[in-house]
Design a protein around this motif. Structure first.
Motif, mmCIF file in Angstrom:
data_model
loop_
_atom_site.group_PDB
_atom_site.id
_atom_site.type_symbol
_atom_site.label_atom_id
_atom_site.label_comp_id
_atom_site.label_asym_id
_atom_site.label_seq_id
_atom_site.Cartn_x
_atom_site.Cartn_y
_atom_site.Cartn_z
ATOM 1 N N THR A 1 0.788 -1.356 0.103
ATOM 2 C CA THR A 1 -0.043 -0.148 0.056
ATOM 3 C C THR A 1 0.677 1.212 0.068
ATOM 4 O OG1 THR A 1 -1.597 -1.367 1.245
ATOM 5 C CG2 THR A 1 -1.828 1.213 1.063
ATOM 6 N N ALA A 2 2.106 1.180 0.876
ATOM 7 C CA ALA A 2 2.772 2.576 1.096
ATOM 8 C C ALA A 2 3.606 2.655 -0.306
ATOM 9 C CB ALA A 2 3.839 2.373 2.016
ATOM 10 N N VAL B 1 0.771 4.391 -3.039
ATOM 11 C CA VAL B 1 0.663 5.476 -2.430
ATOM 12 C C VAL B 1 1.813 6.359 -2.813
ATOM 13 C CG1 VAL B 1 -0.055 6.979 -0.553
ATOM 14 C CG2 VAL B 1 -1.147 4.914 -0.849
ATOM 15 N N TYR C 1 -3.816 4.327 8.784
ATOM 16 C CA TYR C 1 -4.384 5.491 7.902
ATOM 17 C C TYR C 1 -3.803 6.706 8.245
ATOM 18 C CZ TYR C 1 -7.875 6.227 11.464
ATOM 19 O OH TYR C 1 -8.705 6.535 12.720
ATOM 20 N N LEU D 1 -1.137 7.613 6.617
ATOM 21 C CA LEU D 1 -1.227 7.961 4.930
ATOM 22 C C LEU D 1 -1.580 9.426 4.830
ATOM 23 C CD1 LEU D 1 -3.122 4.818 3.661
ATOM 24 C CD2 LEU D 1 -0.750 5.720 3.102
ATOM 25 N N SER E 1 0.128 12.527 3.089
ATOM 26 C CA SER E 1 -0.660 13.329 1.977
ATOM 27 C C SER E 1 -0.687 14.817 2.518
ATOM 28 C CB SER E 1 -2.281 12.848 2.001
ATOM 29 O OG SER E 1 -2.231 11.722 1.735
#
Length: 286
Positions: free
Chosen positions: A13-14, A17, A60, A63, A67
């Motif tokens: 996932t990392a 992203v 999350y 994340l 962001s």
């Protein structure tokens, strides 16, 4: 879920992203890092590693932090595009290190650069004497760019008033033993021409690793079998280059001569040779 499976899931996932956010930031993050972009790159990498391995934390939230960093970086980049003051404040200004062959010691101290480091930077630009430098500037990204004094610059056709036509880029026409039709057509050539040229040098198509055609339509090949030595088929290109060099030498002799009769002689010979080159160019460049 086992921890090792969670680590794999978080890491994948990392990666996805991080790849998306890096593409969003653009290529400048890779090629020309400012001080802030350097910090941002380190922080984003650290956050991505934390997201991957900190199985006890809430993934999350990492994340979200990632962001926010990217959005701040994007906002600063847009601000720099709109405002010169913002660019000067964030990236700083260029600093002159050498002017008219004189090293500016105060500016070296300002950039925390020693004289040895400056000389090392100059050597990286093929400059070994600071006195030969007209202008040396340290850019915001840390690079030192150098402008030599006019008398120390390499002699170029423009210094002699010679106009040189543009040279087309080489085309790769063979890769891994296969003919590339599109670049071949760009040079106005065909497969029959390729086969003829390969026959001249005694090479089979399936033994060619890379084949390139230059601006003079000369074929250069690199073979799979490195033990085979292939002669470079460039007699026409060499002859054309030698004629141009002779013309340039005649013009230079004419400009440097103090005798009017010699100057006139060289100029006339240069013009005559220029006409000869113009006449034979179609034969030498095909």
């Amino acid at each position: 879920m086992p921890e090792w499976v969670e680590v794999i899931t978080r890491t994948l996932t990392a990666i996805v992203v991080l790849f998306a956010l890096t593409r969003l930031l653009g290529k400048r993050q890779i090629s020309q890092l400012s001080f802030f972009e350097y910090i941002t790159g380190i922080t984003i990498g650290d956050l991505a590693a934390t997201i991957s391995l900190d199985v006890e934390g809430t993934w999350y939230l990492g994340l979200i932090s990632l962001s926010v960093w990217v959005l701040i970086s994007l906002g600063i980049e847009f601000l720099q595009l709109k405002s010169k003051k913002a660019r000067d404040f964030i990236d700083s200004k260029s600093t002159v290190l050498i002017k008219d062959g004189k090293i500016l010691e105060d500016n070296l101290k300002k950039e925390r650069l020693t004289n040895e480091e400056l000389l090392e930077q100059l050597r990286g630009k093929d400059v070994f004497k600071a006195a030969e430098v007209e202008f040396a500037v340290m850019e915001p990204n840390g690079d030192v760019n150098v402008l030599l004094k006019k008398e120390n610059q390499p002699l170029a056709p423009t210094h002699l008033g010679i106009k040189v036509g543009p040279e087309s880029e080489p085309q790769t026409v063979i890769l891994d033993g296969k003919i590339m039709d599109e670049p071949l057509a760009t040079r106005g050539l065909n497969r029959r021409w390729i086969n003829t040229e390969l026959e001249k040098i005694g090479v089979s198509l399936d033994n060619v690793y890379v084949g390139q055609v230059d601006a003079y339509d000369q074929l250069y090949v690199d073979l799979f079998d490195d033990k085979l030595k292939v002669p470079e088929p460039q007699p026409k290109a060499v002859l054309y280059a030698e004629l141009k060099k002779c013309q340039a030498d005649l013009e230079m002799f004419g400009l440097s001569s103090n005798r009017q009769d010699a100057k006139t002689l060289y100029e006339n010979c240069s013009k005559q040779l220029e006409q000869v080159i113009s006449d034979v160019k179609p034969l030498l460049t095909r």
